[in-house]
Structures are given as structure tokens and as C-alpha cells.
Design an enzyme around this catalytic site. Structure first.
Site, mmCIF file in Angstrom:
data_model
loop_
_atom_site.group_PDB
_atom_site.id
_atom_site.type_symbol
_atom_site.label_atom_id
_atom_site.label_comp_id
_atom_site.label_asym_id
_atom_site.label_seq_id
_atom_site.Cartn_x
_atom_site.Cartn_y
_atom_site.Cartn_z
ATOM 1 N N ASP A 98 2.613 -3.779 4.990
ATOM 2 C CA ASP A 98 2.102 -2.631 4.257
ATOM 3 C C ASP A 98 2.747 -1.396 4.887
ATOM 4 O O ASP A 98 3.261 -1.463 6.015
ATOM 5 C CB ASP A 98 0.575 -2.587 4.397
ATOM 6 N N ASP B 183 1.513 2.539 4.452
ATOM 7 C CA ASP B 183 0.552 3.556 4.888
ATOM 8 C C ASP B 183 -0.560 2.925 5.728
ATOM 9 O O ASP B 183 -1.243 2.005 5.279
ATOM 10 C CB ASP B 183 -0.058 4.263 3.670
#
Length: 228
Positions: free
Chosen positions: A16, A18
Site C-alpha cells: 500500500d 499512504d
């Protein structure tokens, strides 16, 4: 003498962005209030999937909502900071000739900006919000596995959200690692689909995890696709 524990083969890691590779700076409660307006229920912030919620709206409402989200995301880019240990972890992955990809619910422009600032070889594939369906649907992760020519069980998904990143990985059949810096989550209290294979407090711990829990193998020399 006890036999050593078997270590699973690992050929690639998907991250991922953020809150995992970058330090989270977006004020999500404020974003929810700005986008949802009268639909906003403060006690339900974590339960609502704002992107799926917006998909149910009229085209005009969607346009306004995405414009508001874009403003908050731009503010996040202006304050971009890399998570401690991110570059060292990627260096280790590259040295071991493992593959590394990225899946984010942010926009492609944010991924491009991240790559420009990161000063490392790009994550590939790097799938942004323009790739549908997005997390927690397993489609983007399965797309990356297919592009790599690597079976899902030889891939690790790393993210900071149980309901998006971990569900995506578990549904795809990969190993999963929850980055929980503040120890917010008790794994046994999560739903089965949200329970990670591993939980760590830092990206430095992910590096140790790769060294101790996996048999690291370079992936097939397949050409990865680019961000859509």
C-alpha cells in the site's frame, strides 16, 4: 533434534502507499465531513467505504466529491514524507531480486509524484485508483501476480488497513502483513478476513520478517505491466 520450521517461498512484495510507504498526513475525518456532508455519520467513519459510497451518487455529485478528495490528496502530496525504513526495505528487496509492486486508492498523479520523489526504481505494476475494482477487492493484487507470473501464495501484501489491504491480500490468497505503528489493532478482535498473517510496528520489522520467515526467491523474468 527439532527440525527447522519450513519457510514459505517469497518472490514478490506488494505495498500500500499512504500510511505504509508514506507517513499519513491527510485529515480523513475532515475529508469525510467535506465529501459526505449531511450523509456524514461521525461514529461510522471507519465503516463507510467512501469510494464505494460515491459510486452510488449521480454523475454531478460524483464530480464534486472527487474534486474535494483531490484537494485533500494534493495537500497530502505537498506534505509527503517517506515512512522510516521504506528506502532501506526496498533496497533489500531489490538486492534479493524480488519483485515489488504497489496498490493505492490514491490517484495516478499521486503515484507519479511519489515515484519522482522516492528516487528508487519504480514499483511495477503500480496500480492507482484508476484501476477498477480497487481494494479491498482482490482484483488489483491478482493482476499484479499475473503480470509477474508468480502465484499469489508466493507474494506478500503489506499495508496499514485491515479492511482494505489485509482483506485484499487474504481474498487473493497472498500472505499479509499489517503495519500497525501505534498498536491499534488486536488481531484476535478482527474479522477473519481482516486478520493478517503477520503484524509489525515498523518497516524495519518487515525487513526482519522477510529474512526470518521466508525463503526468498527471485521471480520469473516476466515483463510487468505499467500503471493504467
Amino acid at each position: 533434534m527439532a527440525l527447522p520450521a519450513l519457510r514459505g517461498t517469497l518472490r514478490g512484495v506488494v505495498f500500500d502507499m499512504d500510511g505504509t510507504l508514506t507517513i499519513p498526513v491527510i485529515d480523513f475525518p475532515a475529508l469525510y465531513r467535506a465529501v459526505l456532508g449531511s450523509r456524514h455519520q461521525p461514529s461510522s467513519d471507519k465503516a463507510i467505504d467512501i469510494l464505494h459510497e460515491i459510486e452510488q451518487w449521480s454523475p454531478e455529485e460524483q464530480q464534486r466529491a472527487y474534486a474535494t478528495i483531490a484537494e485533500y490528496e494534493k495537500e497530502g502530496l505537498d506534505k509527503l514524507q517517506f515512512m522510516p525504513g521504506a528506502k532501506e526495505l526496498c533496497d533489500f528487496i531489490d538486492e534479493k531480486k524480488l519483485k515489488r509492486g504497489l496498490i493505492t486508492r490514491n490517484v495516478k498523479a499521486a503515484v507519479d509524484y511519489f515515484h519522482a520523489r522516492f528516487e528508487k526504481p519504480h514499483f511495477s505494476p503500480a496500480l492507482s485508483r484508476e484501476f477498477r475494482p480497487y481494494k479491498p477487492n482482490p482484483a488489483p493484487l491478482l493482476h499484479i501476480c499475473s503480470a509477474w507470473g508468480v502465484p499469489p501464495h508466493e507474494v506478500l501484501m503489506v499495508g496499514d488497513h485491515p479492511k482494505d489491504d489485509i482483506v485484499c491480500g487474504n481474498k487473493a490468497g497472498t500472505a499479509t502483513c499489517l503495519l500497525d505503528q501505534d498498536d491499534k489493532y488486536i488481531v484476535s478482535h478482527l474479522s477473519l478476513l481482516q486478520r493478517p498473517t503477520f503484524k509489525v510496528r515498523s518497516l524495519a520489522e518487515v525487513l526482519t520478517l522477510l529474512q526470518e520467515k521466508f525463503d526468498l526467491k527471485s521471480g520469473p523474468e516476466t515483463e510487468a505491466t505499467t500503471t493504467p
